[in-house]
Motif scaffolding. Sequence first.
Motif, PDB file in Angstrom:
ATOM      1  N   UNK A   1       0.823  -1.206   0.000  1.00 58.32           N
ATOM      2  CA  UNK A   1       0.000   0.000   0.000  1.00 58.32           C
ATOM      3  C   UNK A   1       0.864   1.264   0.000  1.00 58.32           C
ATOM      4  N   UNK A   2       2.024   1.205   0.638  1.00 55.63           N
ATOM      5  CA  UNK A   2       2.929   2.357   0.639  1.00 55.63           C
ATOM      6  C   UNK A   2       3.457   2.629  -0.772  1.00 55.63           C
ATOM      7  N   UNK A   3       3.802   1.556  -1.493  1.00 53.97           N
ATOM      8  CA  UNK A   3       4.284   1.720  -2.870  1.00 53.97           C
ATOM      9  C   UNK A   3       3.179   2.296  -3.759  1.00 53.97           C
ATOM     10  N   UNK A   4       1.969   1.759  -3.599  1.00 50.92           N
ATOM     11  CA  UNK A   4       0.846   2.269  -4.403  1.00 50.92           C
ATOM     12  C   UNK A   4       0.606   3.744  -4.101  1.00 50.92           C
ATOM     13  N   UNK A   5       0.697   4.105  -2.807  1.00 54.37           N
ATOM     14  CA  UNK A   5       0.489   5.492  -2.420  1.00 54.37           C
ATOM     15  C   UNK A   5       1.565   6.387  -3.027  1.00 54.37           C
ATOM     16  N   UNK A   6       2.831   5.901  -3.012  1.00 56.66           N
ATOM     17  CA  UNK A   6       3.927   6.687  -3.592  1.00 56.66           C
ATOM     18  C   UNK A   6       3.735   6.866  -5.095  1.00 56.66           C
ATOM     19  N   UNK A   7       3.258   5.789  -5.769  1.00 56.05           N
ATOM     20  CA  UNK A   7       3.017   5.886  -7.218  1.00 56.05           C
ATOM     21  C   UNK A   7       1.911   6.902  -7.508  1.00 56.05           C
ATOM     22  N   UNK A   8       0.838   6.868  -6.709  1.00 55.80           N
ATOM     23  CA  UNK A   8      -0.266   7.824  -6.894  1.00 55.80           C
ATOM     24  C   UNK A   8       0.213   9.254  -6.665  1.00 55.80           C
ATOM     25  N   UNK A   9       1.019   9.443  -5.598  1.00 60.26           N
ATOM     26  CA  UNK A   9       1.541  10.789  -5.318  1.00 60.26           C
ATOM     27  C   UNK A   9       2.433  11.281  -6.446  1.00 60.26           C
ATOM     28  N   UNK A  10       3.245  10.368  -6.980  1.00 62.12           N
ATOM     29  CA  UNK A  10       4.127  10.741  -8.082  1.00 62.12           C
ATOM     30  C   UNK A  10       3.325  11.118  -9.325  1.00 62.12           C
ATOM     31  N   UNK A  11       2.272  10.340  -9.609  1.00 63.39           N
ATOM     32  CA  UNK A  11       1.419  10.629 -10.770  1.00 63.39           C
ATOM     33  C   UNK A  11       0.708  11.969 -10.601  1.00 63.39           C
ATOM     34  N   UNK A  12       0.244  12.233  -9.352  1.00 67.08           N
ATOM     35  CA  UNK A  12      -0.433  13.501  -9.092  1.00 67.08           C
ATOM     36  C   UNK A  12       0.531  14.667  -9.278  1.00 67.08           C
ATOM     37  N   UNK A  13       1.784  14.525  -8.829  1.00 65.13           N
ATOM     38  CA  UNK A  13       2.769  15.593  -9.014  1.00 65.13           C
ATOM     39  C   UNK A  13       3.053  15.832 -10.493  1.00 65.13           C
ATOM     40  N   UNK A  14       3.175  14.729 -11.263  1.00 70.65           N
ATOM     41  CA  UNK A  14       3.414  14.873 -12.706  1.00 70.65           C
ATOM     42  C   UNK A  14       2.240  15.564 -13.392  1.00 70.65           C
ATOM     43  N   UNK A  15       1.031  15.228 -12.971  1.00 71.31           N
ATOM     44  CA  UNK A  15      -0.162  15.867 -13.553  1.00 71.31           C
ATOM     45  C   UNK A  15      -0.180  17.355 -13.232  1.00 71.31           C
ATOM     46  N   UNK A  16       0.154  17.711 -11.985  1.00 72.32           N
ATOM     47  CA  UNK A  16       0.199  19.115 -11.594  1.00 72.32           C
ATOM     48  C   UNK A  16       1.277  19.863 -12.371  1.00 72.32           C
ATOM     49  N   UNK A  17       2.427  19.220 -12.548  1.00 74.02           N
ATOM     50  CA  UNK A  17       3.510  19.861 -13.312  1.00 74.02           C
ATOM     51  C   UNK A  17       3.099  20.094 -14.763  1.00 74.02           C
ATOM     52  N   UNK A  18       2.408  19.125 -15.342  1.00 74.76           N
ATOM     53  CA  UNK A  18       1.945  19.278 -16.717  1.00 74.76           C
ATOM     54  C   UNK A  18       0.942  20.422 -16.823  1.00 74.76           C
ATOM     55  N   UNK A  19       0.049  20.546 -15.837  1.00 78.20           N
ATOM     56  CA  UNK A  19      -0.907  21.652 -15.840  1.00 78.20           C
ATOM     57  C   UNK A  19      -0.185  22.991 -15.753  1.00 78.20           C
ATOM     58  N   UNK A  20       0.812  23.055 -14.865  1.00 82.64           N
ATOM     59  CA  UNK A  20       1.568  24.302 -14.720  1.00 82.64           C
ATOM     60  C   UNK A  20       2.285  24.672 -16.020  1.00 82.64           C
ATOM     61  N   UNK A  21       2.844  23.659 -16.696  1.00 85.52           N
ATOM     62  CA  UNK A  21       3.528  23.932 -17.958  1.00 85.52           C
ATOM     63  C   UNK A  21       2.556  24.460 -19.017  1.00 85.52           C
ATOM     64  N   UNK A  22       1.373  23.836 -19.092  1.00 86.46           N
ATOM     65  CA  UNK A  22       0.367  24.294 -20.052  1.00 86.46           C
ATOM     66  C   UNK A  22      -0.046  25.732 -19.752  1.00 86.46           C
ATOM     67  N   UNK A  23      -0.222  26.053 -18.471  1.00 88.26           N
ATOM     68  CA  UNK A  23      -0.615  27.403 -18.091  1.00 88.26           C
ATOM     69  C   UNK A  23       0.487  28.388 -18.471  1.00 88.26           C
ATOM     70  N   UNK A  24       1.769  28.019 -18.257  1.00 83.70           N
ATOM     71  CA  UNK A  24       2.865  28.905 -18.621  1.00 83.70           C
ATOM     72  C   UNK A  24       2.935  29.132 -20.152  1.00 83.70           C
ATOM     73  N   UNK A  25       2.723  28.063 -20.909  1.00 85.60           N
ATOM     74  CA  UNK A  25       2.731  28.193 -22.366  1.00 85.60           C
ATOM     75  C   UNK A  25       1.580  29.083 -22.827  1.00 85.60           C
ATOM     76  N   UNK A  26       0.435  28.932 -22.210  1.00 84.86           N
ATOM     77  CA  UNK A  26      -0.708  29.757 -22.567  1.00 84.86           C
ATOM     78  C   UNK A  26      -0.450  31.219 -22.266  1.00 84.86           C
ATOM     79  N   UNK A  27       0.201  31.507 -21.142  1.00 82.38           N
ATOM     80  CA  UNK A  27       0.532  32.881 -20.799  1.00 82.38           C
ATOM     81  C   UNK A  27       1.569  33.452 -21.761  1.00 82.38           C
ATOM     82  N   UNK A  28       2.547  32.627 -22.182  1.00 84.21           N
ATOM     83  CA  UNK A  28       3.567  33.110 -23.123  1.00 84.21           C
ATOM     84  C   UNK A  28       2.956  33.462 -24.476  1.00 84.21           C
ATOM     85  N   UNK A  29       1.986  32.663 -24.970  1.00 80.39           N
ATOM     86  CA  UNK A  29       1.305  32.949 -26.239  1.00 80.39           C
ATOM     87  C   UNK A  29       0.529  34.239 -26.134  1.00 80.39           C
ATOM     88  N   UNK A  30      -0.122  34.461 -24.984  1.00 84.02           N
ATOM     89  CA  UNK A  30      -0.888  35.690 -24.790  1.00 84.02           C
ATOM     90  C   UNK A  30       0.032  36.907 -24.785  1.00 84.02           C
TER      91      UNK A  30
END
Length: 415
Positions: A386-415
Amino acid sequence: MNLEWKQLRKIGFAIFLLYLAIYYWKNIADLIATGISAFVPVVTGAVIAYMINILMDMYEDYFFKKMNNPTIDRIRRPVCLTGSILTIGAIIGVLVYLVIPELVTSATILVEGIPNGVRALAKYEWFQKIVPDDIIEKLLEMNWKDYIDSAMKFFKGGVSGFAGSAMNLAGSVFSKFLSALLGIVFAIYFLGSKEKFQLQALRVIRVNMKEEYYKRVLHYLSVGNYCFHNYIVGKLVDAVVVGALCGIGMSILRLPYVLMISVFVGFTALIPIVGTYLGIAAGSIIILTVSPMKALEFLIFIVIMIQFEANVIYPKLMSDSIGLPGIWVLAAVTVGGTLAGILGMLIGVPIAATFYQISKEIIQEREKKLGLEQLPEIKNVTQERWTKIKNIKNKAMKQTEQMKERKELKGKEKD
């Protein structure tokens, strides 16, 4: 040839003794039982002395301990022994004086209040949802008065049936009383000269054992005394705390039979694991005869109080006192209760704790002699998974958040 004859003689004597033991087993068993019963006052006195000694040691520690007066030293033991006996007698007397009248009254109310309690419960919707309608109807239609009268007649008939053996009963009671009285006398003698008796016992053990075994036996006795002493003191303090908390809480909630129920709950708390639940069940039934809602309030309060006591107070009182894991406490209570009833439940835990500590030391000594390394703790595989599964979920959530932040930065640069 002479050596062989001696061996044959020993074998023949052993066979003869075995024949006597089998053929005259009933007589031998009666003789053994008579011998054991003859030593009951002595054993009772030793047990009483051990219990009183706990309080007497505490009194001796505070009775002019720093004064080097010969008169004080001479009277310290008699005064502290007398004070301990009077203290225990006063506690027992107060409990009997306060509890017995309340217990008789509550028993009467309990018997007479069953019909009213059943009728009161039947009016509540939650009770109607839990209990089927046909059972409720049968409970309401039952003539409780006839059942109670029948039970009382049976009880009276049973009592009158025993009238013929009243003398035997009186003799048995007198014998028990005399045995207890002799036990108290032996306890006073034991405590009055306990150092002398300890020295004599140690001398007997030492002359009949090798030095290595003698030291080992002393160590085992020390471990047993430590477990029993700490367990008795801890359980007594815990019982007082449980009774006090129960009394305070019931007084605040204005529940009936505060004194009797709080004392009873505190007393049953001396029995490990099951004792508290016995007190809760008895208290709930008694309060139920007065008011079902009051009984429900008592149940809710007592459950919260027991959880608080078990998780906060009890660990501090009993921490490292006996060092027995919970599973072995349950096993000790179960086995002790099966073999010797309530007494077995009371003494089963410290006995198990003694054997547990001694076995632990023996295993550690054997491991050192054999040169074995200590085994690593077995990890909880499920927890790791369960600890490994939790770590994998946390890692996936961090990657998803990072991807969102990158998209937001790209959108701001285009604007």
